[in-house]
Design an enzyme around this catalytic site. Structure first.
Site, short mmCIF file in Angstrom:
data_model
loop_
_atom_site.label_atom_id
_atom_site.label_comp_id
_atom_site.label_asym_id
_atom_site.label_seq_id
_atom_site.Cartn_x
_atom_site.Cartn_y
_atom_site.Cartn_z
N HIS A 218 -5.37 -4.10 7.53
CA HIS A 218 -5.58 -5.54 7.50
C HIS A 218 -6.23 -6.02 6.21
O HIS A 218 -7.11 -5.36 5.66
CB HIS A 218 -6.47 -5.95 8.68
N ASP A 219 -5.78 -7.16 5.73
CA ASP A 219 -6.39 -7.86 4.58
C ASP A 219 -6.23 -7.11 3.26
O ASP A 219 -6.86 -7.48 2.26
CB ASP A 219 -7.88 -8.14 4.84
#
Lengths: 308, 308, 308
Positions: A218-219
């Site tokens: 994620h991210d």
């Protein structure tokens, strides 16, 4: 994640049933976890160790579990459990919606794009022109895919971030409100998994090519024209600059940066940021030349010891 | 795997066309491979090295390729090829049944559970309440899933055990008769594979959270509230106690135990049981502190040698 | 990849709008990338370092970016960009065709074979008798599967080779024209990926068994009765002989050979060819005995240094 329409301090605090310090109409334009905050964002902090970081971050509203002095130009929301309240906001503004068919009616698919049988395209997904989405690919809601992108079979785009808070007797999930964004001319192999951002975006920039069974957390932001061989695993909140080459089964820990045009040899493990333009090897990773010397020395060691 | 209805020595021996030693109506209530035997079980042994283990195990009926003294309270079935006969029993009581639709009529799905498009739910699968099964997940027959479980896209639950006997010129498969059981509040990432037990169950206990691309072998038992990062691989017949954390790409060999709340750093390889409450690193794994010293020493070695 | 019908020097050169040296009716019966060339093949070379290798290879027609002396019995096609022209030929003779249903009308499926729901079977795929293709498997066009083959859920057969040429500002894809061939009695676990050959075939020979999440690169040839544990990754153009055992998470680099009945322990990394009949361990790999001594020495090193 941006709010649409934009919110303000009073509406958010009311929704949380929480006290606040700041002007009621103070703008809250989005929500982000501390690693990826921007001006206008609301974020949260629940551990004294990170109070300072959160209060000095770009976020302009902070949910906090202590009555501290309000920094200039910022707002505070007081909560006995900032994590819980942060999740509550994400859930309100981006709740999961089930799908009744393989390609959601709200998905937008560009001209010339081919979707093979069994592929799942979730709600509000955008796919550009002349893409090829192979059989049994799964694309979660809100993912954005550019032009001329190829995604091979059984790959998953936009699945939830792996992010939990350990409570006394259970693991509490930080709900994901971010998206996965794949730019033009990217090719992603079979059985890969690209998680969406917790609140921000996971981003694969244009021209990057990935082999099979690669995991992107994620991210994480991947630069342009990178080349990742099979079974590479990259954690959350990593920044990989342009033209980086990762060979097979390399592992990358969270929250670090790999510089432009770095090359990392197979099975290496990366726990610290690496500067660009250098070749690396080992777990933990070193400059490849250095590591090769170490390996040679270790082989010669019995002779060296005998000599001494 | 339990027989329903329960069998006896005479019916099983007759089915195998084999001689036996014991009372004809001696109860055989289930079948299990030696690692997971219980009272009432039939098991098999075909190598002198393991005769003693099998005969002293909790299994009360043993298929064996030698005429040995029958232990008290037990029964024996004689076979020139115990492996073949064991497989024959599994196939009789749990043969593969094909499916003609995505969700089998014999599957039981709890209230509030969402099944996304393309997910496959096999025969006799049970799924609890308020689960979320994402697109293109595949759940094999007889799997059991609790309440509030989230399974991300393209994950496979209950696939066959990887278990073969090497014959002179081929590999002979031990057919799988066990199941995969996922307890309440478990979350499993995308593109994971959880094999079912050979004869017993593969079990993921409540509250455990797994990232993407994780493999769990047959008959392995994972404790409560464990946290496994992406690309972890765990072999068959492993026991992992509660609250264990495995970071990315950790590999775990078969037939061992990892103690409560152990933490294993990324890319480590575990070949022996580990006691709980300790942090480990390396391949082969050591206590992390010890391993870090070794790494530091190796870096200093050229200087040390020069000095000497 | 063989041409059907066979081509000749004049037709291919005309299609490329290129000059050539040789008889116009010189036969070109197939196309192959340099690693897997045969007599009658057209191949390409665009770097002076490899001119000699290409001109002395079994290929009888070479696309080359320099006017060199034509070897006896061979033909040359001159191109300012041999890679581009090579891709142009592959695309002409094997262009991607989309599918509108889960099982293509041009697929041939043998008697007794079971295809579970959600499996995708592409154009011109051939599957033998008594196979079991589990739910959500994806089999790309032109793949060939023998008899009694089991493929577990969400596995991908025949996806594109991972093969790019780095141009000034982008990565240029070598289109895949080869196939994936799986012989009789092979079993492939869940979430595996078997890429097709770039121009030749990726081949898994009879009786080989693979656990879950295994990756096999393009043009790789796997022998008979091999046993690969979960999460093994094998690059392109590798040759693995019969009866080889690779334990979990082993990584194998491209263009090498592993000899008959070699055993490689978990997490090892193989960068050079290995002779058969030996057990190996480590990354980079060594004979296991040697590696174990090294590990023991490293543990004793603080004591040894103190002594000295």
């Amino acid at each position: 994640m941006h709010f649409n329409p934009s919110q303000n301090l009073n509406t958010i605090a009311k929704f949380l049933n929480a006290e606040y310090d700041g002007k009621p109409d103070f703008a809250i334009t989005g929500i982000n976890e501390i690693h990826r905050v921007e001006k206008g964002d609301i974020t949260f902090v629940d551990h004294p160790k990170y109070y300072d970081k959160a209060l000095k971050s770009k976020a302009t509203t902070v949910i906090i579990n202590k009555k501290v002095a309000r920094p200039n130009g910022k707002a505070l929301i007081y909560s006995d459990d900032p994590f819980r309240d942060f999740v509550k906001i994400i859930k309100k503004f981006r709740s999961f919606e089930s799908s009744s068919k393989n390609i959601s009616d709200s998905a937008v698919i560009g001209e010339g794009t081919i979707i093979q049988p069994g592929a799942f395209i979730g709600n509000n997904v955008k796919i550009g022109k002349n893409c090829l989405i192979h059989a049994n690919v799964s694309i979660y809601d809100h993912s954005v895919i550019g032009d001329n992108v190829i995604i091979h079979s059984n790959t998953v785009i936009g699945s939830d971030a792996f992010y939990y808070k350990r409570r006394t007797d259970y693991l509490d999930k930080l709900e994901s409100g971010g998206s996965a964004i794949i730019e033009n001319n990217v090719e992603i192999g079979a059985c890969c998994t690209i998680d969406r951002g917790v609140t921000h975006n996971t981003l694969i920039k244009s021209g990057t090519k990935m082999d099979n069974q690669i995991h992107i957390g994620h991210d994480t932001v991947i630069g342009k024209n990178c080349l990742f061989a099979a079974q590479v695993g990259i954690s959350g909140c990593v920044t990989i600059e342009d033209d980086v080459i990762l060979w097979g089964q390399v592992g990358v820990q969270k929250d670090l940066t790999i510089g432009k045009a770095a090359v990392v040899l197979g099975q290496s493990g990366i726990a610290k940021s690496l500067k660009g333009g250098v070749t690396y090897f080992g777990s933990p990773v070193q400059e490849a030349k250095q590591k090769m010397k170490e390996i040679a020395l270790l082989k010669d060691l019995p002779k060296i010891i005998k000599k001494i």
